[in-house]
Scaffold this active site. Structure first.
Site, mmCIF file in Angstrom:
data_model
loop_
_atom_site.group_PDB
_atom_site.id
_atom_site.type_symbol
_atom_site.label_atom_id
_atom_site.label_comp_id
_atom_site.label_asym_id
_atom_site.label_seq_id
_atom_site.Cartn_x
_atom_site.Cartn_y
_atom_site.Cartn_z
ATOM 1 N N TYR A 55 -1.708 -0.231 11.016
ATOM 2 C CA TYR A 55 -1.926 -0.925 9.734
ATOM 3 C C TYR A 55 -0.728 -0.728 8.809
ATOM 4 O O TYR A 55 -0.156 -1.687 8.287
ATOM 5 C CB TYR A 55 -3.210 -0.407 9.068
ATOM 6 C CG TYR A 55 -3.322 -0.760 7.593
ATOM 7 C CD1 TYR A 55 -3.446 -2.083 7.175
ATOM 8 C CD2 TYR A 55 -3.283 0.238 6.608
ATOM 9 C CE1 TYR A 55 -3.531 -2.404 5.822
ATOM 10 C CE2 TYR A 55 -3.386 -0.070 5.260
ATOM 11 C CZ TYR A 55 -3.505 -1.393 4.867
ATOM 12 O OH TYR A 55 -3.586 -1.711 3.529
ATOM 13 N N THR A 109 0.814 -1.213 0.000
ATOM 14 C CA THR A 109 0.000 0.000 0.000
ATOM 15 C C THR A 109 0.851 1.267 0.000
ATOM 16 O O THR A 109 1.982 1.255 0.509
ATOM 17 C CB THR A 109 -0.912 -0.011 1.255
ATOM 18 O OG1 THR A 109 -1.445 1.295 1.471
ATOM 19 C CG2 THR A 109 -0.154 -0.395 2.515
ATOM 20 N N ASP A 110 0.264 2.347 -0.516
ATOM 21 C CA ASP A 110 0.973 3.641 -0.478
ATOM 22 C C ASP A 110 1.134 4.146 0.958
ATOM 23 O O ASP A 110 1.908 5.062 1.215
ATOM 24 C CB ASP A 110 0.257 4.697 -1.343
ATOM 25 C CG ASP A 110 -1.186 4.998 -0.944
ATOM 26 O OD1 ASP A 110 -1.700 4.361 0.011
ATOM 27 O OD2 ASP A 110 -1.807 5.855 -1.594
ATOM 28 N N GLU A 111 0.394 3.532 1.896
ATOM 29 C CA GLU A 111 0.450 4.007 3.284
ATOM 30 C C GLU A 111 1.796 3.716 3.941
ATOM 31 O O GLU A 111 2.112 4.310 4.977
ATOM 32 C CB GLU A 111 -0.708 3.409 4.089
ATOM 33 C CG GLU A 111 -2.031 3.696 3.408
ATOM 34 C CD GLU A 111 -3.252 3.597 4.286
ATOM 35 O OE1 GLU A 111 -3.118 3.649 5.508
ATOM 36 O OE2 GLU A 111 -4.354 3.478 3.715
ATOM 37 N N LYS A 153 2.025 -3.459 7.296
ATOM 38 C CA LYS A 153 2.269 -3.685 5.858
ATOM 39 C C LYS A 153 3.739 -3.426 5.521
ATOM 40 O O LYS A 153 4.329 -4.124 4.691
ATOM 41 C CB LYS A 153 1.360 -2.781 5.013
ATOM 42 C CG LYS A 153 -0.125 -3.065 5.130
ATOM 43 C CD LYS A 153 -0.535 -4.444 4.637
ATOM 44 C CE LYS A 153 -0.451 -4.583 3.122
ATOM 45 N NZ LYS A 153 -0.952 -5.915 2.690
HETATM 46 P P1 NAD Z 1 -10.355 -6.709 2.519
HETATM 47 O O1 NAD Z 1 -10.327 -6.358 3.967
HETATM 48 O O2 NAD Z 1 -11.579 -6.444 1.719
HETATM 49 O O3 NAD Z 1 -10.040 -8.265 2.347
HETATM 50 C C1 NAD Z 1 -9.044 -8.924 3.069
HETATM 51 C C2 NAD Z 1 -9.240 -10.419 2.854
HETATM 52 O O4 NAD Z 1 -8.200 -11.119 3.573
HETATM 53 C C3 NAD Z 1 -10.575 -10.933 3.395
HETATM 54 O O5 NAD Z 1 -11.156 -11.799 2.448
HETATM 55 C C4 NAD Z 1 -10.182 -11.679 4.657
HETATM 56 O O6 NAD Z 1 -11.079 -12.751 4.979
HETATM 57 C C5 NAD Z 1 -8.804 -12.187 4.291
HETATM 58 N N1 NAD Z 1 -7.969 -12.469 5.463
HETATM 59 C C6 NAD Z 1 -7.765 -11.665 6.544
HETATM 60 N N2 NAD Z 1 -6.960 -12.284 7.423
HETATM 61 C C7 NAD Z 1 -6.637 -13.496 6.881
HETATM 62 C C8 NAD Z 1 -5.822 -14.567 7.308
HETATM 63 N N3 NAD Z 1 -5.177 -14.535 8.486
HETATM 64 N N4 NAD Z 1 -5.705 -15.641 6.500
HETATM 65 C C9 NAD Z 1 -6.364 -15.697 5.313
HETATM 66 N N5 NAD Z 1 -7.157 -14.709 4.873
HETATM 67 C C10 NAD Z 1 -7.291 -13.618 5.641
HETATM 68 O O7 NAD Z 1 -9.080 -6.019 1.906
HETATM 69 P P2 NAD Z 1 -8.826 -5.349 0.480
HETATM 70 O O8 NAD Z 1 -9.241 -3.943 0.531
HETATM 71 O O9 NAD Z 1 -9.330 -6.243 -0.585
HETATM 72 O O10 NAD Z 1 -7.225 -5.357 0.463
HETATM 73 C C11 NAD Z 1 -6.518 -6.471 -0.062
HETATM 74 C C12 NAD Z 1 -5.035 -6.193 0.019
HETATM 75 O O11 NAD Z 1 -4.718 -4.985 -0.679
HETATM 76 C C13 NAD Z 1 -4.516 -5.991 1.441
HETATM 77 O O12 NAD Z 1 -3.265 -6.605 1.543
HETATM 78 C C14 NAD Z 1 -4.404 -4.484 1.578
HETATM 79 O O13 NAD Z 1 -3.405 -4.146 2.512
HETATM 80 C C15 NAD Z 1 -4.020 -4.102 0.173
HETATM 81 N N6 NAD Z 1 -4.401 -2.750 -0.258
HETATM 82 C C16 NAD Z 1 -5.689 -2.316 -0.124
HETATM 83 C C17 NAD Z 1 -6.042 -1.064 -0.591
HETATM 84 C C18 NAD Z 1 -7.465 -0.571 -0.506
HETATM 85 O O14 NAD Z 1 -7.716 0.598 -0.828
HETATM 86 N N7 NAD Z 1 -8.429 -1.374 -0.117
HETATM 87 C C19 NAD Z 1 -5.081 -0.242 -1.189
HETATM 88 C C20 NAD Z 1 -3.755 -0.719 -1.308
HETATM 89 C C21 NAD Z 1 -3.440 -1.980 -0.850
HETATM 90 P P1 TYD Z 2 -10.114 4.980 4.338
HETATM 91 O O1 TYD Z 2 -11.082 4.543 3.309
HETATM 92 O O2 TYD Z 2 -10.220 4.438 5.709
HETATM 93 O O3 TYD Z 2 -8.665 4.729 3.716
HETATM 94 P P2 TYD Z 2 -7.209 5.164 4.262
HETATM 95 O O4 TYD Z 2 -7.325 5.825 5.559
HETATM 96 O O5 TYD Z 2 -6.563 3.850 4.387
HETATM 97 O O6 TYD Z 2 -6.655 6.048 3.197
HETATM 98 O O7 TYD Z 2 -10.187 6.564 4.449
HETATM 99 C C1 TYD Z 2 -9.962 7.389 3.328
HETATM 100 C C2 TYD Z 2 -9.922 8.814 3.812
HETATM 101 O O8 TYD Z 2 -11.225 9.177 4.313
HETATM 102 C C3 TYD Z 2 -8.960 9.028 4.972
HETATM 103 O O9 TYD Z 2 -8.353 10.304 4.843
HETATM 104 C C4 TYD Z 2 -9.846 8.984 6.194
HETATM 105 C C5 TYD Z 2 -11.159 9.555 5.680
HETATM 106 N N1 TYD Z 2 -12.362 9.019 6.347
HETATM 107 C C6 TYD Z 2 -13.339 9.916 6.836
HETATM 108 O O10 TYD Z 2 -13.186 11.147 6.727
HETATM 109 N N2 TYD Z 2 -14.442 9.379 7.423
HETATM 110 C C7 TYD Z 2 -14.640 8.049 7.570
HETATM 111 O O11 TYD Z 2 -15.675 7.632 8.152
HETATM 112 C C8 TYD Z 2 -13.639 7.147 7.064
HETATM 113 C C9 TYD Z 2 -13.795 5.670 7.191
HETATM 114 C C10 TYD Z 2 -12.518 7.694 6.449
#
Ligand code: NAD
Ligand code: TYD
Length: 337
Positions: free
Chosen positions: A151, A126-128, A155
């Site tokens: 988090y 992630t970019d985080e 990562k």
């Molecule tokens: P999500 O929370 O929707 O899904 C996570 C999945 O992992 C779920 O299906 C959960 O059941 C499974 N999981 C959790 N713990 C587990 C374990 N111990 N063993 C097996 N499975 C397990 O997440 P997402 O948004 O789809 O993100 C997927 C990946 O992408 C993550 O690694 C996250 O860090 C990364 N990511 C997400 C975003 C975003 O904006 N959502 C952006 C950049 C990177």
């Molecule tokens: P989020 O979707 O939790 O992603 P991340 O924090 O991992 O980037 O949040 C996106 C942005 O929105 C972040 O700056 C936090 C803000 N946010 C709110 O303002 N209200 C909310 O209820 C949530 C969940 C996020």
């Protein structure tokens, strides 16, 4: 590459990735390995459930015996690790679960990739991991990781292990660092899916702090395509940023979302800020573009498509807003709203 183990494949991005890969590669087998936490939903995979090249194993990535058994059974040659605890706000309540899955789970998968001499281990990051980026700057892959939430730190810890396994044991790794994804099947705890589903129901949209935080919201299928590009054309041992490079303030995202739905701005409610809130992420994605990848969706198009999906699919998200979700929602927002 033929038999891919997609850990976390029942989650938001993983399930979109599985559907995308099955459609694109007729000879690939996609084996989803997922613990089915609150965020993992088998219904996210309904559209591929009958596909002859799709298989599902319920399991924890920390369970080394089951991971190994699954690799043997399905002749896995590639791991794509999406499995993680993923929500920053939850990591502030309970960092332990993040360290266990995101760090230790990655270690277990890397050990398996090493022992079975897999063709590739790909880590979804992630970019985080870069932390807050001051205005005018963009993160490049060679910049230091300075994570600021539990988090992001988990990562980053996982990524350090990936790099170490590549250098020390020669495991053929690649990493993608994606910006915020939006699109179908996102659990309604993240900002866009929460705001869309709340707005549809005329519920308040909780804006943290001043709402001027900057994110790069990308469409989930653009991210899936980028992972595909890195799997096939990426260089071993390398890291690639993935995003649109379009900067959007949260308050502007919320206004656009309400405009799409024709809902009033009075639904916006400013609430206490998130602890340690990163104000800005901004990626430089030129390294990935050099592999031939281009983002297909502007922010406006991505948001429009996403919001429409939540309007059209209440049967997916409405049942989620009960039980565990309501407990979390009360804990997270009750004193803020
Ligand atoms: P999500 O929370 O929707 O899904 C996570 C999945 O992992 C779920 O299906 C959960 O059941 C499974 N999981 C959790 N713990 C587990 C374990 N111990 N063993 C097996 N499975 C397990 O997440 P997402 O948004 O789809 O993100 C997927 C990946 O992408 C993550 O690694 C996250 O860090 C990364 N990511 C997400 C975003 C975003 O904006 N959502 C952006 C950049 C990177
Ligand atoms: P989020 O979707 O939790 O992603 P991340 O924090 O991992 O980037 O949040 C996106 C942005 O929105 C972040 O700056 C936090 C803000 N946010 C709110 O303002 N209200 C909310 O209820 C949530 C969940 C996020």
């Amino acid at each position: 590459m033929r038999n891919l183990l997609v850990t976390g494949g029942a989650g938001f991005i993983g399930s979109n990735f599985v559907a995308y890969m099955l459609e694109k590669y007729a000879d690939y087998h996609l084996i989803v390995y997922d613990k089915l936490t609150y965020a993992g939903r088998l219904e996210n995979l309904d559209r591929v459930a009958a596909h002859p090249h799709y298989h599902f194993v319920r399991g924890d990535i920390c369970d080394a015996a089951l991971v190994r058994d699954t690799i043997r059974t399905f002749h896995i040659d590639t791991i794509v690790n999406f499995a993680a605890e993923t929500h920053v706000d939850r990591s502030i309540f309970d960092p332990g679960a993040f360290i266990e899955t995101d760090v230790r789970g990655t270690y277990v998968l890397l050990e398996a990739a090493r022992d079975f001499k897999l063709e590739r281990y790909h880590q979804i990051s992630t970019d985080e991991v870069y932390g807050h980026i001051p205005a005018g700057q963009r993160s490049r892959e060679t910049d230091p990781m300075l994570p600021r939430s539990p988090y992001a730190a988990s990562k980053a810890g996982a990524e350090h292990l990936v790099y170490a396994y590549h250098i020390t044991y020669g495991v053929p790794t690649t990493v993608t660092r994606g910006s915020n994804n939006i699109g179908p099947f996102q659990y309604p705890e993240k900002a866009v899916s929460l705001f869309a589903t709340n707005a549809i129901d005329d519920q308040p949209l909780p804006i943290y702090g001043d709402g001027l935080q900057v994110r790069d919201y990308q469409y989930v299928l653009d991210h899936c395509e980028a992972i595909d590009v890195v799997l096939h054309r990426g260089h071993i041992g390398e890291v690639y940023n993935v995003g649109t490079e379009i900067e959007t303030r949260n308050i502007d995202m919320a206004h656009k979302l309400l405009d799409i739905l024709g809902k009033p701005y009075t639904l916006l409610q400013y609430v206490t800020d998130r602890a340690g809130h990163d104000r800005r992420y901004a990626l430089d994605c030129s390294k990935l573009r050099a592999l031939g990848w281009v983002s297909q969706h502007t922010f406006d198009a991505a948001l429009e498509q996403t919001v429409r999906w939540y309007v059209d699919n209440p049967q997916w998200w409405r049942p989620l807003k009960s039980g565990e979700y309501l407990d979390y929602y009360r804990r997270q927002y009750i004193e803020r709203l």
